[in-house]
Each structure stands twice: as C-alpha cells, then as structure tokens.
Design an enzyme around this catalytic site. Sequence first.
Site, PDB file in Angstrom:
ATOM      1  N   SER A  31      13.515  -0.981   0.127  1.00 43.46           N
ATOM      2  CA  SER A  31      13.264  -2.055   1.086  1.00 43.46           C
ATOM      3  C   SER A  31      12.407  -1.608   2.248  1.00 43.46           C
ATOM      4  O   SER A  31      12.409  -0.438   2.638  1.00 43.46           O
ATOM      5  CB  SER A  31      14.611  -2.555   1.631  1.00 43.46           C
ATOM      6  OG  SER A  31      14.437  -3.514   2.642  1.00 43.46           O
ATOM      7  N   ASP A  45      14.287  -7.748   3.973  1.00 44.01           N
ATOM      8  CA  ASP A  45      14.143  -8.139   2.568  1.00 44.01           C
ATOM      9  C   ASP A  45      14.020  -6.870   1.715  1.00 44.01           C
ATOM     10  O   ASP A  45      13.502  -5.865   2.163  1.00 44.01           O
ATOM     11  CB  ASP A  45      12.957  -9.034   2.318  1.00 44.01           C
ATOM     12  CG  ASP A  45      13.191 -10.427   2.900  1.00 44.01           C
ATOM     13  OD1 ASP A  45      14.345 -10.867   3.017  1.00 44.01           O
ATOM     14  OD2 ASP A  45      12.195 -11.069   3.220  1.00 44.01           O
ATOM     15  N   THR A  46      14.327  -7.004   0.446  1.00 43.41           N
ATOM     16  CA  THR A  46      14.597  -5.850  -0.381  1.00 43.41           C
ATOM     17  C   THR A  46      14.273  -6.158  -1.832  1.00 43.41           C
ATOM     18  O   THR A  46      14.231  -7.315  -2.228  1.00 43.41           O
ATOM     19  CB  THR A  46      16.096  -5.500  -0.239  1.00 43.41           C
ATOM     20  OG1 THR A  46      16.386  -5.302   1.137  1.00 43.41           O
ATOM     21  CG2 THR A  46      16.491  -4.273  -1.026  1.00 43.41           C
ATOM     22  N   ILE A  47      14.065  -5.112  -2.643  1.00 43.62           N
ATOM     23  CA  ILE A  47      14.033  -5.306  -4.085  1.00 43.62           C
ATOM     24  C   ILE A  47      15.185  -4.513  -4.679  1.00 43.62           C
ATOM     25  O   ILE A  47      15.536  -3.426  -4.196  1.00 43.62           O
ATOM     26  CB  ILE A  47      12.694  -4.879  -4.730  1.00 43.62           C
ATOM     27  CG1 ILE A  47      12.394  -3.369  -4.511  1.00 43.62           C
ATOM     28  CG2 ILE A  47      11.548  -5.727  -4.222  1.00 43.62           C
ATOM     29  CD1 ILE A  47      12.808  -2.481  -5.669  1.00 43.62           C
TER      30      ILE A  47
END
Length: 575
Positions: free
Chosen positions: A402, A383-385
């Site tokens: 991330s 998952d990442t921003i």
Amino acid sequence: MRLLFTAVLLSLPLSAMCADRITGKPFATRSEVYAPHAIAATSHPLATQIALDVMKNGGSAVDAAIAANAALGLMEPTGSGVGGDLFAIVWDPKTKKLYGYNGSGRSPKSLTLAEFQRRGLTDIPPHGPLPVTVPGAVDAWFALHGRFGRKPIADDLAPAIRYAREGHPVHEVIAYYWGRSVPTLSKWPGFTEQFTIDGGGTGKRRGPQTGEMWRNPNLANTLEKIAKGGRDAFYKGDIARTIDAYFKANGGFLSYDDMASHQGEWVEPVSTDYRGYDVWELPPNGQGIAALQILNLLEPYDMKSYGFGSPEHVHLFAEAKKLAFADRARWYADPAFVGASAGSTVKKLISKDYAAQRGKLISMDKAAREVQPATPKELDEGDTIYMTVADSDGMMVSLIQSNYRGMGSGMAPPGLGFIFQDRGEQFVLKEGHPNSFEPGKRPFHTIIPAFVTKGGKPWLSFGVMGGAMQPQGHVQILLNLIDFGMNLQEAGDAPRIQHDGSTEPAGQATVMSDGGELDLETGYSYETVRALMRKGHSVRFADGPYGGYQAIMVNPNGGYVGASESRKDGQAAGY
C-alpha cells in the site's frame, strides 16, 4: 462502471440474491476458480496473468507475487507502488511452516514531535512531505526472494518494465479512484508531470480514463535499475540520492541516510484457534491481531444458528469489534518503541482467557456507546492492494502492499515514476502514547495479510484491503466460510458490515462516546435493520467502504480454489 454496477447488484434483497443459486446461499457474482497446479488472485487481471506466466516458467509463488506486485504498482497506483510498504505471510511446503515479513518503513530521523508542535499541528497532514516514511516494499521483495525465490529477480520485474514502456489499458475502478485523486495531489511537485495526462486541449491535466492506455517510462527506468543493481540500487544508489535532493528542495525530511539504513524484518506470525481452524496474522505494528481478538470474542456464540444477516449476527460482530478496536487504539504500535513487554502484551490480547473476561462486557440487547481498552494491570504477563499466489509445489503467499491514503502523499520525485506513501499520518502527535511520533519509528499500520491452517496444514490464504475495514473483513470472511457455510466466492460477495467510529490509534486518538456508526451494504433485511436500531445502533447506508478481497483455498481433492473481489477489477485464475 463496476462500482455502481456492484451497488445495483447488492441492492437486491438477500432473499432475491439467494433465489439465483440452487444452493440457496447468498448469490456469488461469479463461480469459484479451480486449478490443478497453481493459482493467483489479484486486484488486476493483467497482474494475475503475469503471476501465472512466472510460475509456468519455473518461478515460485514468491517470484510470481513479486512480479504481480511490481505490475500492480504500475497498473494500480491508486493502491500500491514502490513508494509504499509491504507485509507478507508465506507457507513453505519444505519446512511446513509459516514465515512472516514486516516490510514497513520508519519515520525520518531528522523529524521530531517538537517540529510538528512548532508548526501548531495537532494531526499529521494527509499529503505532502510531512507524512512520508521510508518505503519498505523493495526491501521486502528482496528479503522474500532471497529465501523463497527461484528465478532471477530481473525476470520477476521484466513484465512490469515491459508494460510500463509499452502501455496498458486502465481498468474501471482504478480509473475512478485515479480521477478522484488528481485534484487533491496535483499541488505536490512531480505528481502532475508523472501521473496525469493532457486533458485534450482544455489546459487541464487529468487521470487516465477507463480503457485509455497508460505508460510510465520513468517507473520502467526505476525498476530496471533495481533489476540490475539489486536492493541497494533503490536504498543506496542514484535513486536514493534523487529522493534526498527532492525532499530537501521541497520542505521534506526524508534523507539518503533514512533510505540507506532501512531494514525490514522477519517476524513470527501469531494465531488463535477458531472452531478448529488456526487463524494467523502478523503482530503489531499492524492491526492483524484485532481480527484474532474479534474471533475469540465471537467463538462462544452459536453464530451458525443465528444465521447470516440476522440481528444477532450483526450486533455481536459490531460489539466484538468495538472491544477489539479499543485495545487497538491503546496497545498496537511499533514493538521496538513499546518495550520488552510488547510480546507478552500481544499474547495476552489474543488469549482465550482475556476474551472471556472482555466478553462479559457484551450485551445481547444493547449496543455499547463507550468502550474502554484493557488496563496495564489486565495485560500483565483507506488504499491498498491485496493479492495471493499458490504454486505447484504447495508454496502459498499472502501479500498486501500500500501507499496508504489514496495514491499516497502526492510526493513524486522527478524521473522516478512513483509516489511516496503517507503512512506517517497514522502517528499520534501526543507525548506518551504508544503510537506517538518519534524519529526512526514505524507507524501503526492498517495493512494485514492473513492465513489459515487446519491440523497443521495450509487451508486458506486471504486478505481484505481497506483501512480499518481489514480486520473486520477478515472476520466476516471466516464467519461466512466456517459458520455460514458459504463457498470461497460467496464469502466475499455476501453483503458486508463495517463499524465506524471506534477510538483510533492515529491523529488525536479521539475516544468513541456515541457508539459509532454501523454501515450495512445493501442486502440486509429491514427486519434486521430495525432490530439493530432498537438495540441502539446507528445504522447507515454507505456505498463503498467495504474493502477488496482475494483468496486461495487448498482443494481437498487436489490443487486450489480461488476467489476475487467482485467490487474491484480483479481476477482469480490458474492452470
């Protein structure tokens, strides 16, 4: 919660969605954001406000991006943090040039492929000490700040430090994913103590719930040390010594020497022209050039005449993705270990001639079940921003960061307030593969920022987080904007496509033999679904694997236009 709300919203037929706008275009859940001076789009409203405050107080877009990213590591630890890596593309209005930074870390020098084989492993486990690689985010902050920052970095980190001490209310989607991670990661030392709270006398620890205040004083202390001592406070000071002792005590391999010797690198972005727009990505070890390959394969087709949501639109997208991802599995890896041919291989993969050659494999009538990558001869020559910021001087930052899978490895050194990434899971435990595990090597990376110029001027800074969805998302946003005439918010809110099941560059790199699965977000017509099935696609419904989008476009009338992902907690705002 927002995730379920969005699913209900997108369950409307596309015709019903169109009816809600005078334009007749796919319904946007909110309007675009217009601002005359500066704008920020992040996956958390408080981080967006922090970025705006920094720019109002004289900081550059890079200062604002660092400040927002530091805050996201606190506020959205499900997708980011100082234990992860960072990639960025910056448009500098002074030099009128794009700059790329590869802030990915390397594998521990003391860990070898033989050690995995000795343990009988065929894949690197997703959690615990074995998938941990050096975190590159802090190094990237200082590299970006050194070239483009205007305020002291202590000022940039101050808002995150304050929120870490005083607390902030947790948002919906973040609370959902946090709660999902707790059962899996609680077995690893340091996680429960630092990333859960008492379950109200039940004896069970849990993640914070929606609206519940969250504080992380340990992270505040870590960020304060970085603010005062600079980059070396993280990679060569007490923090690095704590990390070294923690992994030695818990069966890990990451060492003080691994931390102290880390260095990210400035890289030249690469591009392709798509209908007059220059689309820029960073070269491997990331997967950005997959988006360029897909665009090259689609350009010969009149996508506009086919129309959004048509069988032709979805089919051609899926087939082009299969071809690009076959090359992704075979050729994308750390160029330092691939050899001198790495640059020429990238140049060939994103060339129009190569796309014309590979495009002959696409059938308009039949879905491919197997796709082979290019041969060396042909290439001779979760998952990442994601966030983006633009300031009043014209500087624009496209930044992605991330911890990789979920909240990362679960490994949380005592007193530091962050979790290490598990990016090393992306290595292949097989000798001879370009992405095979080696000591001191950077793994294949999924996180990719993007940028678009037109006529040599900035047009769009954007990204779509979400593992293998990222290059697919980049292409879909550009199709929606360029071919289907959507505005910036509509382009992100339109129902998405995800093809799953291509040969992967990680794990055992299993080969696609059944055509994979085609996930369609609700909103595509039954006529399109049936037509796709007749072509041999396996179509399925999936609720959530469609990524998270933020974007800033240059307004031709002055200022900027912003958009933010409606499927997440984020916000685009400006002044």
